[in-house]
Design a protein around this motif. Structure first.
Motif, PDB file in Angstrom:
ATOM      1  N   PHE A 280       0.846  -1.187   0.000  1.00  0.00           N
ATOM      2  CA  PHE A 280       0.000   0.000   0.000  1.00  0.00           C
ATOM      3  C   PHE A 280       0.885   1.241   0.000  1.00  0.00           C
ATOM      4  CE2 PHE A 280      -2.337  -3.317   2.205  1.00  0.00           C
ATOM      5  CZ  PHE A 280      -3.617  -3.233   1.668  1.00  0.00           C
ATOM      6  N   ASP A 281       0.477   2.277  -0.735  1.00  0.00           N
ATOM      7  CA  ASP A 281       1.224   3.527  -0.696  1.00  0.00           C
ATOM      8  C   ASP A 281       0.734   4.403   0.452  1.00  0.00           C
ATOM      9  OD1 ASP A 281      -1.122   4.801  -1.533  1.00  0.00           O
ATOM     10  OD2 ASP A 281      -0.377   5.234  -3.552  1.00  0.00           O
ATOM     11  N   ALA A 282       1.262   5.603   0.540  1.00  0.00           N
ATOM     12  CA  ALA A 282       0.921   6.502   1.648  1.00  0.00           C
ATOM     13  C   ALA A 282      -0.544   6.926   1.626  1.00  0.00           C
ATOM     14  CB  ALA A 282       1.820   7.730   1.610  1.00  0.00           C
ATOM     15  N   HIS A 283      -1.212   6.740   0.489  1.00  0.00           N
ATOM     16  CA  HIS A 283      -2.635   7.098   0.369  1.00  0.00           C
ATOM     17  C   HIS A 283      -3.529   5.881   0.508  1.00  0.00           C
ATOM     18  CE1 HIS A 283      -1.231  11.009  -0.870  1.00  0.00           C
ATOM     19  NE2 HIS A 283      -0.475  10.415  -1.769  1.00  0.00           N
ATOM     20  N   ASP A 284      -2.962   4.769   0.977  1.00  0.00           N
ATOM     21  CA  ASP A 284      -3.680   3.518   1.183  1.00  0.00           C
ATOM     22  C   ASP A 284      -4.166   2.895  -0.127  1.00  0.00           C
ATOM     23  OD1 ASP A 284      -4.213   1.653   3.190  1.00  0.00           O
ATOM     24  OD2 ASP A 284      -6.343   2.160   3.188  1.00  0.00           O
ATOM     25  N   GLU A 285      -3.511   3.247  -1.231  1.00  0.00           N
ATOM     26  CA  GLU A 285      -3.831   2.632  -2.519  1.00  0.00           C
ATOM     27  C   GLU A 285      -2.957   1.397  -2.707  1.00  0.00           C
ATOM     28  OE1 GLU A 285      -6.290   3.512  -4.602  1.00  0.00           O
ATOM     29  OE2 GLU A 285      -6.818   5.007  -3.084  1.00  0.00           O
ATOM     30  N   ILE A 286      -3.502   0.366  -3.315  1.00  0.00           N
ATOM     31  CA  ILE A 286      -2.748  -0.856  -3.585  1.00  0.00           C
ATOM     32  C   ILE A 286      -1.780  -0.599  -4.736  1.00  0.00           C
ATOM     33  CG2 ILE A 286      -2.900  -3.258  -4.340  1.00  0.00           C
ATOM     34  CD1 ILE A 286      -5.768  -3.231  -3.067  1.00  0.00           C
ATOM     35  N   VAL A 287      -0.503  -0.903  -4.500  1.00  0.00           N
ATOM     36  CA  VAL A 287       0.506  -0.690  -5.543  1.00  0.00           C
ATOM     37  C   VAL A 287       1.308  -1.954  -5.855  1.00  0.00           C
ATOM     38  CG1 VAL A 287       0.687   1.791  -5.140  1.00  0.00           C
ATOM     39  CG2 VAL A 287       2.188   0.216  -3.886  1.00  0.00           C
TER      40      VAL A 287
END
Length: 197
Positions: free
Chosen positions: A59-66
Motif C-alpha cells: 500500500f502507498d501513503a494514500h492507502d492505494e494498492i501498488v
C-alpha cells in the motif's frame, strides 16, 4: 526515483483478514493490471477457481494498492507418484508508477519466506516468456522436464502463460522428471471462460 522503502506498508494477509471492502479493492486492482482476465477478477482473486491461502499486498501513503502477490496451494505429483504440497505464486504485479523499484522482488521474497515458514518445500509459477529473466534473477528455474497443470486426470489446463518455473524453499532439491500440477487433494476445478486475445 521511488524505492520499496517509500511504501507505507506491506502486509501478509490470510483470507480471513481480507474483508469485503479490501477484497473489492484487490479485485479492482487485479482487473486493471490484468485486463485480459477482467472477467475472472470481477468475481475472485485467483485463476482456476482457486482461493489464495495468503496474499502479500503493498500500500502507498494514500492507502492505494501498488503491489500484489498471492499464494495458492497446489499439489504436484512426480512420475514416481511422489506428492508434495507447493506454494503456487499468482498475480505478481506492481502498479506502473512503482515498476523498476525492486518492489516485485521484495513482494516475492516476502511471500516465499512466509510460505517457507508454513512448511512448503517448493514454490511454482507459470509466466510469460518475457518474464523468465526477471524470475531467474530472483532464483527461479525452468524445469528440465514437463510441468503441466491438470483440470482432472484426462484434461490439461491450457495455460496462456507458457513457462512453468520452480523455486526450492529449503535445501531439498526439486523432484526430477515430469511434474503434474493439481488442485489440492486433486479436487476438480470449475470450467472458466478464457478471455479472447
Amino acid at each position: 526515483m521511488r524505492t520499496p522503502s517509500d511504501i507505507l506498508r506491506i502486509e501478509t494477509l490470510t483470507q480471513s483478514q481480507i474483508d469485503a471492502s479490501l477484497d473489492r479493492k484487490l479485485r479492482a486492482y487485479l482487473c486493471q493490471l490484468f485486463p485480459n482476465w477482467e472477467t475472472i477478477f470481477k468475481t475472485r482473486r485467483a485463476w482456476h477457481d482457486a482461493e489464495p491461502i495468503f496474499t502479500v499486498v503493498a500500500f502507498d501513503a494514500h492507502d492505494e494498492i501498488v503491489g500484489h502477490v498471492a499464494i495458492v496451494e497446489r499439489t504436484i505429483s512426480t512420475q514416481w507418484n511422489w506428492r508434495y504440497r507447493v506454494a503456487s505464486v499468482q498475480g505478481v504485479s506492481v502498479a506502473p508508477s512503482w515498476r523498476k523499484t525492486g518492489l516485485s522482488s521484495k513482494l516475492l521474497e516476502r511471500a516465499l519466506d512466509h510460505a517457507r515458514r508454513q512448511g512448503y518445500l517448493y514454490a511454482i509459477l507459470f509466466c510469460r516468456e518475457p518474464l523468465v529473466e526477471f524470475y531467474r534473477r530472483n532464483n527461479w528455474r525452468l524445469p528440465d522436464d514437463d510441468m503441466i497443470m491438470w483440470r482432472d486426470r484426462d484434461l490439461p489446463i491450457h495455460m496462456q502463460s507458457n513457462c512453468p518455473m520452480y523455486r526450492e524453499l529449503t535445501a531439498q532439491p526439486f523432484p526430477e522428471g515430469a511434474i503434474d500440477v493439481h488442485n489440492p487433494l486433486d479436487l476438480p476445478v470449475k470450467e472458466e471462460t478464457r478471455p479472447r486475445n
